[in-house]
Design a protein around this motif. Structure first.
Motif, PDB file in Angstrom:
ATOM      1  N   SER A  58       0.909  -1.025   0.023  1.00  0.00           N
ATOM      2  CA  SER A  58       0.045   0.041   0.056  1.00  0.00           C
ATOM      3  C   SER A  58       1.059   1.404   0.073  1.00  0.00           C
ATOM      4  CB  SER A  58      -0.824  -0.020   1.112  1.00  0.00           C
ATOM      5  OG  SER A  58      -1.561   1.239   1.504  1.00  0.00           O
ATOM      6  N   TRP A  59       1.885   1.503   0.944  1.00  0.00           N
ATOM      7  CA  TRP A  59       2.714   2.624   1.003  1.00  0.00           C
ATOM      8  C   TRP A  59       3.597   2.612  -0.118  1.00  0.00           C
ATOM      9  CZ3 TRP A  59       4.153   2.902   6.920  1.00  0.00           C
ATOM     10  CH2 TRP A  59       2.720   3.227   7.663  1.00  0.00           C
ATOM     11  N   GLY A  60       4.010   1.475  -0.814  1.00  0.00           N
ATOM     12  CA  GLY A  60       5.036   1.642  -1.696  1.00  0.00           C
ATOM     13  C   GLY A  60       4.489   2.072  -2.988  1.00  0.00           C
ATOM     14  N   GLN A  61       3.203   2.096  -3.277  1.00  0.00           N
ATOM     15  CA  GLN A  61       2.547   2.864  -4.270  1.00  0.00           C
ATOM     16  C   GLN A  61       2.347   4.385  -4.151  1.00  0.00           C
ATOM     17  OE1 GLN A  61      -1.366   1.354  -5.006  1.00  0.00           O
ATOM     18  NE2 GLN A  61      -0.745  -0.886  -4.806  1.00  0.00           N
ATOM     19  N   THR A 127       7.098  -6.129  -9.039  1.00  0.00           N
ATOM     20  CA  THR A 127       6.751  -7.192 -10.281  1.00  0.00           C
ATOM     21  C   THR A 127       5.519  -6.542 -10.901  1.00  0.00           C
ATOM     22  OG1 THR A 127       7.676  -8.879  -8.877  1.00  0.00           O
ATOM     23  CG2 THR A 127       6.286  -9.514 -10.792  1.00  0.00           C
ATOM     24  N   LEU A 128       4.479  -6.041 -10.090  1.00  0.00           N
ATOM     25  CA  LEU A 128       3.372  -5.669 -10.868  1.00  0.00           C
ATOM     26  C   LEU A 128       3.593  -4.500 -11.591  1.00  0.00           C
ATOM     27  CD1 LEU A 128       0.404  -6.689  -8.464  1.00  0.00           C
ATOM     28  CD2 LEU A 128       1.184  -7.766 -10.542  1.00  0.00           C
ATOM     29  N   GLY A 129       4.575  -3.709 -11.456  1.00  0.00           N
ATOM     30  CA  GLY A 129       4.834  -2.180 -11.824  1.00  0.00           C
ATOM     31  C   GLY A 129       4.078  -1.295 -11.124  1.00  0.00           C
ATOM     32  N   ASP A 131       4.940   0.202  -8.099  1.00  0.00           N
ATOM     33  CA  ASP A 131       5.560   1.121  -7.165  1.00  0.00           C
ATOM     34  C   ASP A 131       5.553   2.499  -7.640  1.00  0.00           C
ATOM     35  OD1 ASP A 131       7.254  -0.135  -9.140  1.00  0.00           O
ATOM     36  OD2 ASP A 131       8.996   0.443  -7.893  1.00  0.00           O
ATOM     37  N   HIS A 132       6.209   3.262  -6.688  1.00  0.00           N
ATOM     38  CA  HIS A 132       6.219   4.660  -6.941  1.00  0.00           C
ATOM     39  C   HIS A 132       7.371   4.914  -8.097  1.00  0.00           C
ATOM     40  CE1 HIS A 132       7.730   8.667  -6.033  1.00  0.00           C
ATOM     41  NE2 HIS A 132       6.492   9.060  -5.648  1.00  0.00           N
ATOM     42  N   ARG A 133       8.469   4.224  -8.011  1.00  0.00           N
ATOM     43  CA  ARG A 133       9.386   4.593  -9.077  1.00  0.00           C
ATOM     44  C   ARG A 133       8.932   4.108 -10.376  1.00  0.00           C
ATOM     45  NH1 ARG A 133      14.236   1.712 -11.494  1.00  0.00           N
ATOM     46  NH2 ARG A 133      15.705   3.573 -11.646  1.00  0.00           N
ATOM     47  N   SER A 134       8.386   3.045 -10.516  1.00  0.00           N
ATOM     48  CA  SER A 134       7.738   2.398 -12.112  1.00  0.00           C
ATOM     49  C   SER A 134       6.925   3.497 -12.387  1.00  0.00           C
ATOM     50  CB  SER A 134       7.090   1.153 -11.560  1.00  0.00           C
ATOM     51  OG  SER A 134       8.274   0.243 -11.486  1.00  0.00           O
ATOM     52  N   GLN A 135       5.867   3.925 -11.476  1.00  0.00           N
ATOM     53  CA  GLN A 135       4.663   4.908 -11.949  1.00  0.00           C
ATOM     54  C   GLN A 135       5.490   6.397 -12.447  1.00  0.00           C
ATOM     55  OE1 GLN A 135       1.678   4.345 -12.532  1.00  0.00           O
ATOM     56  NE2 GLN A 135       2.138   2.297 -12.012  1.00  0.00           N
ATOM     57  N   ALA A 136       6.733   6.746 -11.654  1.00  0.00           N
ATOM     58  CA  ALA A 136       7.109   8.029 -11.965  1.00  0.00           C
ATOM     59  C   ALA A 136       7.981   7.722 -13.493  1.00  0.00           C
ATOM     60  CB  ALA A 136       8.045   8.273 -11.065  1.00  0.00           C
ATOM     61  N   LEU A 137       8.525   6.537 -13.833  1.00  0.00           N
ATOM     62  CA  LEU A 137       9.098   6.392 -15.094  1.00  0.00           C
ATOM     63  C   LEU A 137       8.142   6.425 -16.144  1.00  0.00           C
ATOM     64  CD1 LEU A 137      12.015   4.058 -14.056  1.00  0.00           C
ATOM     65  CD2 LEU A 137      12.091   6.257 -14.857  1.00  0.00           C
ATOM     66  N   LYS A 138       6.685   5.711 -15.775  1.00  0.00           N
ATOM     67  CA  LYS A 138       5.914   5.568 -16.760  1.00  0.00           C
ATOM     68  C   LYS A 138       5.294   7.220 -17.207  1.00  0.00           C
ATOM     69  CE  LYS A 138       1.025   3.741 -17.325  1.00  0.00           C
ATOM     70  NZ  LYS A 138       0.337   2.820 -16.552  1.00  0.00           N
ATOM     71  N   ARG A 139       5.211   7.817 -16.023  1.00  0.00           N
ATOM     72  CA  ARG A 139       4.574   9.199 -16.384  1.00  0.00           C
ATOM     73  C   ARG A 139       5.493  10.035 -17.229  1.00  0.00           C
ATOM     74  NH1 ARG A 139       3.019   8.687 -10.965  1.00  0.00           N
ATOM     75  NH2 ARG A 139       4.898  10.032 -10.292  1.00  0.00           N
ATOM     76  N   TYR A 140       6.959   9.691 -16.810  1.00  0.00           N
ATOM     77  CA  TYR A 140       7.916  10.524 -17.474  1.00  0.00           C
ATOM     78  C   TYR A 140       8.120   9.983 -18.948  1.00  0.00           C
ATOM     79  CZ  TYR A 140      12.593  11.715 -19.508  1.00  0.00           C
ATOM     80  OH  TYR A 140      13.483  12.211 -20.092  1.00  0.00           O
ATOM     81  N   ALA A 141       7.871   8.856 -19.220  1.00  0.00           N
ATOM     82  CA  ALA A 141       7.687   8.219 -20.659  1.00  0.00           C
ATOM     83  C   ALA A 141       6.819   8.620 -21.505  1.00  0.00           C
ATOM     84  CB  ALA A 141       8.077   6.919 -20.764  1.00  0.00           C
ATOM     85  N   GLU A 142       5.546   8.725 -20.738  1.00  0.00           N
ATOM     86  CA  GLU A 142       4.253   9.245 -21.529  1.00  0.00           C
ATOM     87  C   GLU A 142       4.563  10.869 -21.960  1.00  0.00           C
ATOM     88  OE1 GLU A 142       1.269   8.243 -18.575  1.00  0.00           O
ATOM     89  OE2 GLU A 142       1.081   6.396 -19.384  1.00  0.00           O
ATOM     90  N   ARG A 143       4.847  11.487 -20.873  1.00  0.00           N
ATOM     91  CA  ARG A 143       5.289  12.967 -21.120  1.00  0.00           C
ATOM     92  C   ARG A 143       6.373  13.040 -22.293  1.00  0.00           C
ATOM     93  NH1 ARG A 143       6.210  15.058 -15.919  1.00  0.00           N
ATOM     94  NH2 ARG A 143       8.296  14.277 -16.316  1.00  0.00           N
ATOM     95  N   ALA A 144       7.279  12.559 -22.128  1.00  0.00           N
ATOM     96  CA  ALA A 144       8.244  12.608 -23.210  1.00  0.00           C
ATOM     97  C   ALA A 144       8.054  12.139 -24.270  1.00  0.00           C
ATOM     98  CB  ALA A 144       9.721  11.942 -22.609  1.00  0.00           C
ATOM     99  N   GLY A 145       7.268  11.220 -24.651  1.00  0.00           N
ATOM    100  CA  GLY A 145       6.768  10.711 -25.883  1.00  0.00           C
ATOM    101  C   GLY A 145       5.666  11.622 -26.458  1.00  0.00           C
ATOM    102  N   THR A 146       4.855  12.455 -25.867  1.00  0.00           N
ATOM    103  CA  THR A 146       4.030  13.526 -26.403  1.00  0.00           C
ATOM    104  C   THR A 146       4.247  14.569 -27.035  1.00  0.00           C
ATOM    105  OG1 THR A 146       3.414  14.055 -24.142  1.00  0.00           O
ATOM    106  CG2 THR A 146       2.129  12.180 -24.874  1.00  0.00           C
ATOM    107  N   LYS A 147       5.426  14.976 -26.272  1.00  0.00           N
ATOM    108  CA  LYS A 147       5.982  16.490 -26.865  1.00  0.00           C
ATOM    109  C   LYS A 147       6.636  16.364 -27.955  1.00  0.00           C
ATOM    110  CE  LYS A 147       6.939  18.250 -22.284  1.00  0.00           C
ATOM    111  NZ  LYS A 147       8.005  18.911 -21.500  1.00  0.00           N
TER     112      LYS A 147
END
Length: 154
Positions: A58-61, A127-129, A131-147
């Motif tokens: 819970s807290w890791g998210q 493993t489910l992707g 966690d806080h770091r995976s979500q931050a990397l996902k947001r970065y990839a989405e933001r960098a890919g749309t510009k």
């Protein structure tokens, strides 16, 4: 800040309550039966591991590990002190009634169960992707890919 302290106190009290319930079950239901007492103790360690696995999941998210890891370790430490020093007194025993070797083995087993539960909960989260770091990397990839790329003229 007060909410975080409240959550840590509730976690420590919940871990201590699991131990008190296990001690009361052993005392009143299985007094003198070592095999049943060992099973109840094993069940207590499993429940402690499950609680801490759920907390890590819970807290890791929401927070990075560097933030919640130290806090959870502190709550585990407080719960361990309560469990080892106050828990036996609640059922009419001394903390060192079975000897110092048994006392320290209980500390080691408690820490192993707590560490394993926390680690497995966070491992599942990673493993489910989710966690806080995976979500931050996902947001970065989405933001960098749309510009669109900017053309630079010199």
């Amino acid at each position: 800040m007060g909410q975080r302290w409240r959550a840590l106190v509730v976690l420590a009290i919940a871990l201590f309550a699991v131990n008190v319930v296990a001690r009361l079950i052993i005392r009143f239901a299985f007094d003198g039966d070592e095999m049943a007492a060992d099973r109840v103790t094993l069940g207590m360690f499993v429940v402690i591991g499950l609680i801490l696995g759920g907390v890590a999941f819970s807290w890791g998210q929401r927070h990075p590990v560097s933030q919640w890891g130290v806090e959870v370790a502190g709550a585990i430490g407080v719960a361990l002190l309560l469990t080892m020093l106050i828990g036996p007194l609640l059922v009419g025993q001394s903390p060192f009634a079975s000897g110092s070797a048994t006392f320290f083995w209980q500390v080691v087993l408690y820490l192993l169960a707590a560490t394993a539960g926390t680690f497995l909960g966070y491992l599942l989260l990673t493993t489910l992707g989710r966690d806080h770091r995976s979500q931050a990397l996902k947001r970065y990839a989405e933001r960098a890919g749309t510009k669109p790329r900017r053309i630079v003229r010199r």
